[in-house]
Design a protein around this motif. Structure first.
Motif, PDB file in Angstrom:
ATOM      1  N   VAL A  94     -19.110   6.866 -19.023  1.00 37.05           N
ATOM      2  CA  VAL A  94     -17.959   7.423 -18.301  1.00 37.05           C
ATOM      3  C   VAL A  94     -16.785   6.441 -18.322  1.00 37.05           C
ATOM      4  O   VAL A  94     -15.632   6.822 -18.585  1.00 37.05           O
ATOM      5  CB  VAL A  94     -18.358   7.774 -16.851  1.00 37.05           C
ATOM      6  CG1 VAL A  94     -17.121   8.098 -16.023  1.00 37.05           C
ATOM      7  CG2 VAL A  94     -19.315   8.961 -16.849  1.00 37.05           C
ATOM      8  N   VAL A  95     -17.076   5.177 -18.070  1.00 41.30           N
ATOM      9  CA  VAL A  95     -16.015   4.157 -18.091  1.00 41.30           C
ATOM     10  C   VAL A  95     -15.407   4.040 -19.485  1.00 41.30           C
ATOM     11  O   VAL A  95     -14.178   3.953 -19.651  1.00 41.30           O
ATOM     12  CB  VAL A  95     -16.567   2.807 -17.617  1.00 41.30           C
ATOM     13  CG1 VAL A  95     -15.534   1.702 -17.816  1.00 41.30           C
ATOM     14  CG2 VAL A  95     -16.959   2.881 -16.143  1.00 41.30           C
ATOM     15  N   ALA A  96     -16.248   4.063 -20.523  1.00 46.56           N
ATOM     16  CA  ALA A  96     -15.733   3.994 -21.894  1.00 46.56           C
ATOM     17  C   ALA A  96     -14.858   5.196 -22.218  1.00 46.56           C
ATOM     18  O   ALA A  96     -13.812   5.066 -22.876  1.00 46.56           O
ATOM     19  CB  ALA A  96     -16.897   3.902 -22.880  1.00 46.56           C
ATOM     20  N   GLY A  97     -15.262   6.385 -21.754  1.00 48.26           N
ATOM     21  CA  GLY A  97     -14.438   7.566 -21.978  1.00 48.26           C
ATOM     22  C   GLY A  97     -13.099   7.479 -21.276  1.00 48.26           C
ATOM     23  O   GLY A  97     -12.058   7.867 -21.844  1.00 48.26           O
ATOM     24  N   LEU A  98     -13.105   6.968 -20.046  1.00 49.86           N
ATOM     25  CA  LEU A  98     -11.840   6.809 -19.324  1.00 49.86           C
ATOM     26  C   LEU A  98     -10.934   5.790 -20.020  1.00 49.86           C
ATOM     27  O   LEU A  98      -9.714   5.985 -20.114  1.00 49.86           O
ATOM     28  CB  LEU A  98     -12.124   6.378 -17.883  1.00 49.86           C
ATOM     29  CG  LEU A  98     -12.817   7.414 -16.990  1.00 49.86           C
ATOM     30  CD1 LEU A  98     -13.097   6.815 -15.616  1.00 49.86           C
ATOM     31  CD2 LEU A  98     -11.954   8.670 -16.854  1.00 49.86           C
ATOM     32  N   ILE A  99     -11.513   4.702 -20.513  1.00 49.48           N
ATOM     33  CA  ILE A  99     -10.716   3.698 -21.237  1.00 49.48           C
ATOM     34  C   ILE A  99     -10.125   4.304 -22.502  1.00 49.48           C
ATOM     35  O   ILE A  99      -8.960   4.058 -22.851  1.00 49.48           O
ATOM     36  CB  ILE A  99     -11.579   2.464 -21.561  1.00 49.48           C
ATOM     37  CG1 ILE A  99     -11.968   1.738 -20.269  1.00 49.48           C
ATOM     38  CG2 ILE A  99     -10.827   1.509 -22.489  1.00 49.48           C
ATOM     39  CD1 ILE A  99     -12.905   0.566 -20.491  1.00 49.48           C
ATOM     40  N   CYS A 100     -10.909   5.111 -23.198  1.00 48.62           N
ATOM     41  CA  CYS A 100     -10.423   5.750 -24.426  1.00 48.62           C
ATOM     42  C   CYS A 100      -9.268   6.695 -24.116  1.00 48.62           C
ATOM     43  O   CYS A 100      -8.258   6.708 -24.833  1.00 48.62           O
ATOM     44  CB  CYS A 100     -11.568   6.494 -25.109  1.00 48.62           C
ATOM     45  SG  CYS A 100     -11.109   7.271 -26.670  1.00 48.62           S
ATOM     46  N   CYS A 101      -9.396   7.498 -23.061  1.00 46.62           N
ATOM     47  CA  CYS A 101      -8.308   8.412 -22.686  1.00 46.62           C
ATOM     48  C   CYS A 101      -7.061   7.642 -22.269  1.00 46.62           C
ATOM     49  O   CYS A 101      -5.937   8.022 -22.625  1.00 46.62           O
ATOM     50  CB  CYS A 101      -8.773   9.328 -21.561  1.00 46.62           C
ATOM     51  SG  CYS A 101     -10.089  10.482 -22.037  1.00 46.62           S
TER      52      CYS A 101
END
Length: 534
Positions: A94-101
């Motif tokens: 989830v954190v990686a997805g938020l960083i990517c966005c």
């Protein structure tokens, strides 16, 4: 004409980027003055790309070492440990997805800022080109009028006034004034070569910017698609999507480091120009345009005099003198030579047209218009352009962090999926809490067990009295429950009936539950084994 100059001040990020050490490939210091054609200066920018390449190598080494450690470590069979691992994988993803966005959002803003700055530069170059070409058109048009059109009228009037020496002297004086105007016009700089170079620069810049903007847009879309695949694979527990994410994540990581190298080199090189743009332009235009003219347009100070002021003044005086002489001829010579009126009126119209061209030329040669275009170009490239490059660099860093995290999480998620499926496979097929057993029971109703029971107990009574009633199997858990009720003398083996039909029961037993289950099973086997001997 005095003009107020708006001062150009380099922003802080330009000064900061310009202070970055410039090193050659042999790690020797290089002068940070902007010299795009100098090989040593080009090496200093290439060195920044090599630094990004080294960081990429270290990143890949770290990922390889981490993946090797994950693959070699032993699986912990404890339930609590598996739950903690699953929770950690989920929150890390989830954190990686938020960083990517967040990285894509920053990248969109930086790409837009850079594009705006470049197009402001192109707009300023187009305006400057329009001014330069307009000056050349006015100069060439006025020269054509003085050399060709005026000479034709004077030649015809010389034939008409051949008998009057005073009129011939007036015509020669007019020719002399026209010669003065031609001399002053020839002293003005010709902007044709400058216009050609600026046009080529604008075309090349626009071409590169178009594909740069499009490339980053495709990179943003690719990052979002990979992020979506990762989230979908984790949500669906799909190994195929997880493998696709890992295969696409490594190229995306390489592209992110490549874009960071390009952005760093472009930002530092542009900052070297923006720290002292006047010096670079003076060096470039030396030998093509007079230094005094270049300084006039670059600085445009109130106290500075125009280098064209003297030429324009002589042009104005000569033109006024010619208009007075032609007016005198129209007043006195036409009465004696009526045929001369047409040529004299033609000369008068020509001089009026030249006066209009003089006013336009004075306005175009003024430093305020071109200096404003110059400041707009600097604002576009040094403020918006470099700021956008910095945001694009931040995007690249965040993207590398996000994809590195996803690649690290991928094997953990894969291992979790494998462990979960293996736990289901270890459960007994006859276990009512096993989802696989219930799925098999739904497709294969246990009617064979009823027939074997009736056949086994046929010695105790009539076969017709023990025929089981016909069953309509509509639900696998209910069939299992009814089957167990018949086997154990009409008493269900489990009192909690809803547990049998529950959609997702626990995959394993607790120790106490398993002991109870085995004791009850053994008791029933002993009871029925003694009652119905083989």
């Amino acid at each position: 004409m005095p003009a107020a100059r708006v001062e150009y001040i380099a922003p802080w990020w330009v000064v900061w980027l310009h202070s970055v050490p410039h090193l050659g490939l042999r790690l020797q210091p290089v002068d940070s003055t902007f010299k795009p054609r100098d090989e040593r200066y080009q090496e200093s920018l290439l060195f920044l790309g090599l630094v990004a390449a080294v960081c990429l190598g270290l990143n890949l080494i770290f990922l390889a070492a981490y993946l090797a450690c994950v693959c070699c470590c032993r699986r912990d069979d404890a339930t609590q440990s598996k739950r903690r691992s699953s929770c950690c994988v989920t929150w890390t993803a989830v954190v990686a997805g938020l960083i990517c966005c967040a990285a894509v959002g920053v990248g969109f803003y930086g790409n837009s800022e850079t594009n705006d700055g470049v197009y402001q530069l192109l707009y300023s170059l187009d305006n400057a080109n329009h001014t330069f070409s307009g000056v050349d058109v006015l100069v060439s048009g006025t020269t054509q009028k003085m050399k060709v059109d005026l000479e034709q009228h004077v030649a015809r009037l010389s034939e008409i006034f051949a008998a009057r020496g005073d009129y011939i002297q007036t015509l020669k004086f007019i020719q002399q004034m026209a010669g003065n105007i031609l001399v002053q016009l020839s002293g003005l700089p010709a902007w044709r070569e400058v216009t050609v170079r600026l046009t080529e620069l604008a075309e090349q810049t626009g071409y590169v910017e178009h594909y740069r903007w499009l490339s980053y847009l495709l990179l943003f879309i690719l990052d979002l698609v990979i992020c979506f695949i990762a989230c979908l694979g984790l949500a669906k527990h799909s190994r195929c999507l997880l493998a696709l994410m890992l295969c696409c994540g490594v190229p995306a990581l390489l592209l992110s480091w490549t874009s960071l190298a390009a952005d760093a080199a472009a930002a530092v090189g542009t900052s070297d120009f923006c720290v002292a743009p006047d010096t670079f332009i003076l060096n470039v235009t030396q030998g093509q345009v007079h230094t005094e003219v270049t300084r006039y347009y670059l600085y445009c100070t109130q106290s500075g005099n125009s280098p064209f002021q003297q030429a324009l003044t002589i042009f104005q005086r000569s033109l006024t003198t010619m208009q007075i002489q032609v007016a005198g001829l129209l007043q006195f010579a036409v009465a004696l030579f009526p045929t001369a009126e047409k040529d004299l009126l033609g000369i008068q119209l020509l001089l009026n047209s030249s006066e209009s061209s003089l006013h336009q030329l004075t306005a175009m040669l003024d430093c305020r218009g071109l200096h404003k275009d110059y400041l707009d170009a600097l604002t576009g490239i040094c403020y918006d352009g470099i700021e956008g490059l910095l945001y694009l660099g931040l995007f690249s860093l965040l993207a590398t962090l996000a994809f590195s995290t996803m690649i690290c999480v991928g094997p953990q998620a894969w291992k979790h999926f494998t462990t979960r499926d293996r736990d289901y496979d270890d459960i007994d097929d006859e276990d009512p809490f096993n989802p696989q057993a219930r799925r098999i029971a739904a497709h294969n109703p246990p009617r064979g067990q009823l027939r074997s029971f009736c056949s086994y107990s046929s010695g105790l009574g009539s076969q017709t009295s023990l025929q089981p009633p016909a069953q309509t199997v509509s639900n696998a858990p209910v069939s299992e429950y009814m089957n167990q009720a018949v086997l154990f003398g009409g008493n269900p083996r489990y009192e909690n009936v809803p547990l049998i039909g529950r959609g997702s029961p626990p995959p394993t037993y607790s120790p106490s539950m398993r002991a109870t289950y085995l004791s009850v099973a053994d008791e029933h086997l002993r009871h029925y084994g003694n009652e119905f001997p083989a």
